[in-house]
Design a protein around this motif. Structure first.
Motif, PDB file in Angstrom:
ATOM      1  N   GLU A   1       0.825  -1.211   0.000  1.00 30.34           N
ATOM      2  CA  GLU A   1       0.000   0.000   0.000  1.00 30.34           C
ATOM      3  C   GLU A   1       0.856   1.257   0.000  1.00 30.34           C
ATOM      4  OE1 GLU A   1      -3.204   2.230  -0.462  1.00 30.34           O
ATOM      5  OE2 GLU A   1      -3.170   0.039  -0.514  1.00 30.34           O
ATOM      6  N   GLY A   2       2.096   1.148   0.497  1.00 28.25           N
ATOM      7  CA  GLY A   2       2.991   2.311   0.509  1.00 28.25           C
ATOM      8  C   GLY A   2       2.608   3.327   1.567  1.00 28.25           C
ATOM      9  N   PRO A   3       2.873   4.620   1.305  1.00 26.33           N
ATOM     10  CA  PRO A   3       2.561   5.663   2.296  1.00 26.33           C
ATOM     11  C   PRO A   3       1.059   5.743   2.580  1.00 26.33           C
ATOM     12  CG  PRO A   3       4.022   6.499   0.580  1.00 26.33           C
ATOM     13  CD  PRO A   3       3.519   5.173   0.105  1.00 26.33           C
ATOM     14  N   HIS A   4       0.733   6.124   3.799  1.00 26.30           N
ATOM     15  CA  HIS A   4      -0.672   6.267   4.188  1.00 26.30           C
ATOM     16  C   HIS A   4      -0.766   7.308   5.306  1.00 26.30           C
ATOM     17  CE1 HIS A   4      -0.041   3.927   7.908  1.00 26.30           C
ATOM     18  NE2 HIS A   4       0.792   3.217   7.172  1.00 26.30           N
ATOM     19  N   PRO A   5      -1.953   7.766   5.670  1.00 25.42           N
ATOM     20  CA  PRO A   5      -2.088   8.902   6.592  1.00 25.42           C
ATOM     21  C   PRO A   5      -1.567   8.686   8.007  1.00 25.42           C
ATOM     22  CG  PRO A   5      -4.094   8.598   5.326  1.00 25.42           C
ATOM     23  CD  PRO A   5      -3.247   7.407   5.065  1.00 25.42           C
ATOM     24  N   LEU A   6      -1.386   7.432   8.438  1.00 22.35           N
ATOM     25  CA  LEU A   6      -0.967   7.186   9.826  1.00 22.35           C
ATOM     26  C   LEU A   6       0.449   6.619   9.919  1.00 22.35           C
ATOM     27  CD1 LEU A   6      -4.223   5.652  11.344  1.00 22.35           C
ATOM     28  CD2 LEU A   6      -3.359   7.972  11.628  1.00 22.35           C
ATOM     29  N   MET A   7       1.231   6.761   8.886  1.00 21.05           N
ATOM     30  CA  MET A   7       2.513   6.072   8.839  1.00 21.05           C
ATOM     31  C   MET A   7       3.543   6.631   9.826  1.00 21.05           C
ATOM     32  SD  MET A   7       3.999   7.494   5.202  1.00 21.05           S
ATOM     33  CE  MET A   7       5.482   6.495   5.327  1.00 21.05           C
ATOM     34  N   TYR A   8       3.235   7.742  10.504  1.00 25.23           N
ATOM     35  CA  TYR A   8       4.231   8.375  11.365  1.00 25.23           C
ATOM     36  C   TYR A   8       4.293   7.800  12.777  1.00 25.23           C
ATOM     37  CZ  TYR A   8       4.474  11.738   7.584  1.00 25.23           C
ATOM     38  OH  TYR A   8       4.635  12.307   6.358  1.00 25.23           O
ATOM     39  N   GLY A   9       3.336   6.972  13.179  1.00 27.11           N
ATOM     40  CA  GLY A   9       3.448   6.420  14.520  1.00 27.11           C
ATOM     41  C   GLY A   9       2.154   5.828  15.047  1.00 27.11           C
ATOM     42  N   THR A  10       2.224   5.332  16.281  1.00 25.66           N
ATOM     43  CA  THR A  10       1.078   4.709  16.928  1.00 25.66           C
ATOM     44  C   THR A  10      -0.014   5.736  17.233  1.00 25.66           C
ATOM     45  OG1 THR A  10       2.471   3.028  17.946  1.00 25.66           O
ATOM     46  CG2 THR A  10       0.344   3.433  18.980  1.00 25.66           C
ATOM     47  N   VAL A  11      -1.253   5.362  16.968  1.00 29.14           N
ATOM     48  CA  VAL A  11      -2.402   6.232  17.256  1.00 29.14           C
ATOM     49  C   VAL A  11      -3.492   5.386  17.915  1.00 29.14           C
ATOM     50  CG1 VAL A  11      -4.221   7.688  16.301  1.00 29.14           C
ATOM     51  CG2 VAL A  11      -1.928   7.768  15.323  1.00 29.14           C
ATOM     52  N   LEU A  12      -4.050   5.912  18.986  1.00 27.63           N
ATOM     53  CA  LEU A  12      -5.154   5.272  19.694  1.00 27.63           C
ATOM     54  C   LEU A  12      -6.297   6.270  19.771  1.00 27.63           C
ATOM     55  CD1 LEU A  12      -5.801   2.653  21.414  1.00 27.63           C
ATOM     56  CD2 LEU A  12      -5.097   3.985  23.395  1.00 27.63           C
ATOM     57  N   LEU A  13      -7.482   5.872  19.310  1.00 21.87           N
ATOM     58  CA  LEU A  13      -8.668   6.728  19.344  1.00 21.87           C
ATOM     59  C   LEU A  13      -9.711   6.082  20.240  1.00 21.87           C
ATOM     60  CD1 LEU A  13      -8.851   7.385  15.515  1.00 21.87           C
ATOM     61  CD2 LEU A  13      -8.267   9.102  17.226  1.00 21.87           C
ATOM     62  N   MET A  14     -10.312   6.860  21.121  1.00 19.84           N
ATOM     63  CA  MET A  14     -11.323   6.335  22.033  1.00 19.84           C
ATOM     64  C   MET A  14     -12.564   7.209  22.019  1.00 19.84           C
ATOM     65  SD  MET A  14      -9.025   5.102  25.327  1.00 19.84           S
ATOM     66  CE  MET A  14      -7.781   6.397  25.277  1.00 19.84           C
ATOM     67  N   THR A  15     -13.724   6.559  22.028  1.00 15.18           N
ATOM     68  CA  THR A  15     -14.988   7.272  22.171  1.00 15.18           C
ATOM     69  C   THR A  15     -15.681   6.792  23.442  1.00 15.18           C
ATOM     70  OG1 THR A  15     -16.285   5.657  20.906  1.00 15.18           O
ATOM     71  CG2 THR A  15     -15.240   7.446  19.669  1.00 15.18           C
ATOM     72  N   PHE A  16     -16.597   7.622  23.971  1.00 11.97           N
ATOM     73  CA  PHE A  16     -17.228   7.365  25.264  1.00 11.97           C
ATOM     74  C   PHE A  16     -18.729   7.615  25.187  1.00 11.97           C
ATOM     75  CE2 PHE A  16     -12.962   9.018  25.581  1.00 11.97           C
ATOM     76  CZ  PHE A  16     -12.323   8.054  26.354  1.00 11.97           C
ATOM     77  N   ALA A  17     -19.449   7.039  26.128  1.00  7.35           N
ATOM     78  CA  ALA A  17     -20.898   7.213  26.151  1.00  7.35           C
ATOM     79  C   ALA A  17     -21.300   8.629  26.507  1.00  7.35           C
ATOM     80  CB  ALA A  17     -21.518   6.221  27.133  1.00  7.35           C
ATOM     81  N   ASP A  18     -20.527   9.294  27.377  1.00  4.84           N
ATOM     82  CA  ASP A  18     -20.948  10.603  27.887  1.00  4.84           C
ATOM     83  C   ASP A  18     -19.812  11.616  27.947  1.00  4.84           C
ATOM     84  OD1 ASP A  18     -19.508   9.387  29.849  1.00  4.84           O
ATOM     85  OD2 ASP A  18     -21.018   9.562  31.427  1.00  4.84           O
ATOM     86  N   ALA A  19     -18.843  11.475  27.043  1.00  6.50           N
ATOM     87  CA  ALA A  19     -17.715  12.413  27.015  1.00  6.50           C
ATOM     88  C   ALA A  19     -17.183  12.498  25.590  1.00  6.50           C
ATOM     89  CB  ALA A  19     -16.618  11.959  27.975  1.00  6.50           C
TER      90      ALA A  19
END
Length: 277
Positions: free
Chosen positions: A204-222
């Motif tokens: 796939e080659g280069p992509h938008p997140l290739m620079y490092g680890t990313v963690l995304l979290m969503t919450f019920a009330d925040a």
């Protein structure tokens, strides 16, 4: 979520911090919004500390001591409440994992911590902390495995793991450990109802997140948050505009990756490459 007046102040350092904050605020007749304005945050943010749903923050505690004239009272309580088994830079993210409804992670070189086997986690820890004692190593491994237990809790989060192919091809502690890890990873992706696994292939080659680890979290009330990490540091990102950019990048990378079905086939093929001769 328990209301502040239902919390036992003496249950933990965090609940004591929250009860003290509420006591000081109410003694001055301030609403949460009014206190938040004085320390440059929202009233809802103050409410999270009063209800002990959020770890106290050092800089906010310093500002609170300033407006309340409390010396270093809240800074000392903050230090006590933030004692944790996790690295200091990861403590807030680890805390938020326990409350998250969804966790989406991109891992460029390693299998994500929530999906690691014990042997794989031990190998990574030994390589990252070569001077650590066996006791320290085992403590870190146990902490990581305890985190992984979150997935199996009845109200645990939905987990989406986007892993670069490099993580499958980087041997950790020998072929046996890697084979076990990759088979567990594919098994989780196939059998666990709340776990989805995708692989970003080399082609796939280069992509938008290739620079490092990313963690995304969503919450019920925040609001959602993002967390980024490198070898010895990490950053929790709460600015809505920046979090939205990470979400967009994650969605684009996920669209470019192999489908979940094809990803599991690649993982299982890689596991065969680690089979003992």
């Amino acid at each position: 979520m328990a209301a502040p007046n239902q919390l036992d102040p003496y249950a933990s350092p965090r609940t004591f911090y929250g009860s003290e904050l509420r006591r000081e605020r109410e003694a001055r007749g301030w609403t949460q919004e009014q206190m938040g304005e004085r320390v440059f945050c929202s009233g809802a943010y103050i409410g999270q500390f009063e209800s002990a749903t959020r770890l106290p923050q050092p800089e906010l505690s310093r500002l609170l001591d300033g407006i309340l004239g409390s010396g270093e009272h809240f800074q000392r309580l903050c230090h006590l409440a933030r004692k944790t088994r996790h690295a200091a830079y990861f403590a807030d993210a680890a805390e938020l994992e326990q409350q998250a409804r969804t966790i989406s992670e991109y891992a460029p070189m390693l299998v994500p911590g929530l999906l690691q086997t014990e042997a794989y986690a031990r190998g990574l820890t030994r390589s990252a902390l070569p001077s650590a004692s066996d006791e320290e190593i085992e403590g870190h491994v146990r902490t990581r495995l305890d985190r992984a237990g979150l997935i199996d809790e009845p109200e645990g989060p939905d987990v989406w793991a986007l892993i670069h192919e490099a993580a499958l091809r980087t041997p950790v502690d020998g072929p046996g450990v890697m084979r076990q890890q990759l088979l567990q990873l594919s098994g989780m992706g196939r059998d666990h109802r709340r776990v989805t696994v995708q692989v970003m292939p080399f082609v796939e080659g280069p992509h938008p997140l290739m620079y490092g680890t990313v963690l995304l979290m969503t919450f019920a009330d925040a609001p959602p948050v993002a967390y980024t990490e490198s070898a010895h540091s990490g950053q929790l990102i709460e600015e809505p505009g920046v979090v939205a950019k990470y979400r967009r990048s994650y969605d684009l990378a996920r669209a470019a990756a192999l489908s979940p079905k094809a990803s599991l086939a690649l993982i299982e093929s890689a596991a065969k490459d680690y089979a003992d001769p």
